[in-house]
Design a protein around this motif. Sequence first.
Motif, short mmCIF file in Angstrom:
data_model
loop_
_atom_site.label_atom_id
_atom_site.label_comp_id
_atom_site.label_asym_id
_atom_site.label_seq_id
_atom_site.Cartn_x
_atom_site.Cartn_y
_atom_site.Cartn_z
N THR A 184 0.84 -1.22 0.09
CA THR A 184 0.12 -0.16 0.03
C THR A 184 0.89 1.09 -0.16
O THR A 184 1.70 1.41 0.74
CB THR A 184 -0.96 -0.02 1.14
N ARG A 185 0.72 2.17 -1.08
CA ARG A 185 1.50 3.04 -1.29
C ARG A 185 1.11 4.61 -0.66
O ARG A 185 -0.22 4.81 -0.80
CB ARG A 185 1.87 3.43 -2.66
N ALA A 186 1.63 5.65 -0.19
CA ALA A 186 1.34 6.69 0.11
C ALA A 186 2.24 7.96 -0.40
O ALA A 186 3.13 7.83 0.06
CB ALA A 186 1.32 6.97 1.74
N VAL A 187 1.73 8.63 -1.20
CA VAL A 187 2.54 9.41 -1.92
C VAL A 187 2.30 11.07 -1.63
O VAL A 187 1.16 11.42 -1.51
CB VAL A 187 2.43 9.32 -3.61
N ARG A 188 3.51 11.57 -1.27
CA ARG A 188 2.87 13.05 -0.70
C ARG A 188 2.61 14.10 -1.93
O ARG A 188 2.91 14.01 -2.96
CB ARG A 188 4.55 13.44 0.00
N ASP A 189 1.65 14.46 -1.66
CA ASP A 189 0.91 15.68 -2.56
C ASP A 189 0.58 16.81 -1.81
O ASP A 189 -0.60 17.23 -1.36
CB ASP A 189 -0.14 15.08 -3.22
N GLY A 190 1.42 17.66 -1.56
CA GLY A 190 1.08 19.12 -0.89
C GLY A 190 0.79 18.59 0.56
O GLY A 190 1.99 18.25 1.21
N ASP A 191 -0.09 19.28 1.07
CA ASP A 191 -0.56 18.75 2.42
C ASP A 191 -1.32 17.52 2.61
O ASP A 191 -1.97 17.24 3.97
CB ASP A 191 -1.63 19.79 2.93
N HIS A 192 -1.25 16.80 1.83
CA HIS A 192 -1.99 15.39 1.82
C HIS A 192 -0.84 14.29 1.44
O HIS A 192 0.15 14.47 0.66
CB HIS A 192 -3.35 15.41 0.93
N TYR A 193 -1.43 13.19 1.89
CA TYR A 193 -0.85 11.60 1.13
C TYR A 193 -2.23 11.32 0.40
O TYR A 193 -3.26 11.15 0.74
CB TYR A 193 -0.36 10.80 2.18
N ILE A 194 -1.67 10.94 -0.92
CA ILE A 194 -2.30 9.97 -1.72
C ILE A 194 -2.33 8.70 -1.53
O ILE A 194 -1.15 8.23 -1.96
CB ILE A 194 -2.35 10.32 -3.10
N VAL A 244 1.52 2.03 5.58
CA VAL A 244 1.71 2.29 4.33
C VAL A 244 3.44 2.65 3.82
O VAL A 244 3.84 2.93 4.52
CB VAL A 244 0.93 3.86 3.88
N ARG A 245 3.47 2.28 2.50
CA ARG A 245 4.84 2.57 1.95
C ARG A 245 4.98 4.06 1.49
O ARG A 245 4.26 4.31 0.77
CB ARG A 245 5.32 1.45 1.00
N THR A 246 5.95 4.66 2.00
CA THR A 246 6.34 5.93 1.84
C THR A 246 7.93 6.26 1.06
O THR A 246 8.08 7.24 0.38
CB THR A 246 6.40 7.06 2.98
N VAL A 267 -10.31 -4.10 3.00
CA VAL A 267 -10.54 -2.60 2.94
C VAL A 267 -9.69 -2.24 1.67
O VAL A 267 -8.18 -2.57 1.55
CB VAL A 267 -9.70 -1.91 4.07
N PHE A 268 -10.17 -1.60 0.63
CA PHE A 268 -9.71 -1.08 -0.48
C PHE A 268 -9.45 0.39 -0.25
O PHE A 268 -10.37 1.08 0.00
CB PHE A 268 -10.39 -1.34 -1.60
N LEU A 269 -8.25 0.82 -0.83
CA LEU A 269 -7.95 2.29 -0.60
C LEU A 269 -7.61 2.69 -2.02
O LEU A 269 -6.56 2.23 -2.69
CB LEU A 269 -6.94 2.64 0.45
N THR A 270 -8.33 3.68 -2.62
CA THR A 270 -8.14 4.22 -4.02
C THR A 270 -8.26 5.64 -4.12
O THR A 270 -9.16 6.47 -3.79
CB THR A 270 -9.30 3.64 -4.92
N ASP A 271 -6.94 6.20 -4.25
CA ASP A 271 -6.67 7.58 -4.15
C ASP A 271 -7.30 8.22 -3.01
O ASP A 271 -8.06 9.23 -3.32
CB ASP A 271 -7.33 8.18 -5.45
N VAL A 272 -7.25 7.77 -2.05
CA VAL A 272 -7.66 8.13 -0.62
C VAL A 272 -6.93 9.45 -0.13
O VAL A 272 -5.48 9.21 -0.29
CB VAL A 272 -7.81 7.20 0.60
N ARG A 273 -7.39 10.84 0.13
CA ARG A 273 -6.48 11.64 0.61
C ARG A 273 -6.46 11.89 1.88
O ARG A 273 -7.57 11.81 2.72
CB ARG A 273 -7.09 12.82 -0.12
#
Length: 395
Positions: A142-152, A173-175, A214-220
């Motif tokens: 499961t990936r979490a990519v930084r996008d400004g003030d959020h992770y996607i 999550v993998r960052t 639990v599926f996480l799709t483009d969750v901010r």
Amino acid sequence: MDLSFTPEEEAFRAEVRAFMADDLSPETAAKVREGRTLSKRDMEDYHAALYARGWLAPSWPAAYGGAGWTPVQKHIFDEEAARASAPRLVPFGIAMLAPVLFKFGTQEQRDYYLPRILDGTDWWCQGYSEPGAGSDLAGLKTRAVRDGDHYIVNGQKTWTTLGQHADWIFCLVRTKADGKPQEGISFLLIDMKTPGVEVRPIRLIEGGHEVNEVFLTDVRVPVGNLVGGENQGWTIAKYLLTHERNNIAGVGFSTQAFESLLTHARHPRRSGRRLIDDPLFAARLARIEVDLEAMKITNLRLVVAGQSAGAPGVESSILKIKGVEVRQALNDLARRALGPAAAPFPSEDLDGNAAIVPADQAGNAAEYFNNRKMSIYGGSNEIQKNILAKAMLGL
């Protein structure tokens, strides 16, 4: 080691018994005793009763609403709660996330989340395991990519216990993708109402719905929901799992199950004979009793040691291993004691047919099958043995 209880501790035991008699719903206790499925309302009502009494969070600091109990008081409470057939408290907020927030969280996170855990506003679940990443948790994708003030966040979690009821999920999550797998993991708090979060039920072998995908799709997820530093999630995960393993041991519940089985074994059967008089059965029961008594002493010793050290140590793996082995041995012997009556019928199907099987044994088959998973979750027993061999024996 003095194994006797002080007069003050015995007075506390009486206080707990009075609480269970007055505040535990008889209907809920009957469900627990007969192995029937508890509703979310059943669990919430018990949570609320403990919260009103100030007994919900025995290990929390008093400043945050903790009960201020000694380890022995916690041991006594667990024994009496199991004896009264009280539900097992949902541990994810009280016993798992809270210790993490105390050690790694910001003051803002503690001030916001802890009161909501206590008063029941938020129900939490755990997002650790994934397809292909269970005991090998470092393999999570499961990936979490930084996008400004959020992770996607994108990915999938599985075996998410009671996720169908949860308001929030704490996730690994993998960052970071490069380097050692353990060095690229972070610990995020995710609101289950966020767009892109989907919960799908998993039906277990006994037919119950306890766990989920639990599926996480483009969750901010706001960056403020990160606990600890980025890529420090592996350290947090290991810390949390020591608390989970202590809870898995379930000494009080095994004690209650043993007493119930002993009562059944002493009752004459249709033939007039008692199971307790069968030498093979009595020998198996005695072996479980010896292991259970040893586990009680180990539990008290490790809880006291953990309190002075500030957190459970690797010795919690001992409790996890033995607690599971004792519980599964009890389930197996109880199933054998019932013989054909242990056929895996849900206890609800036996309403009006109590003569088939004692009420407190009606859910035995379902419990036997369900508890096979105990040797896997919280880190499989094989993994626990590796931890002990490395940390305590230097192997």
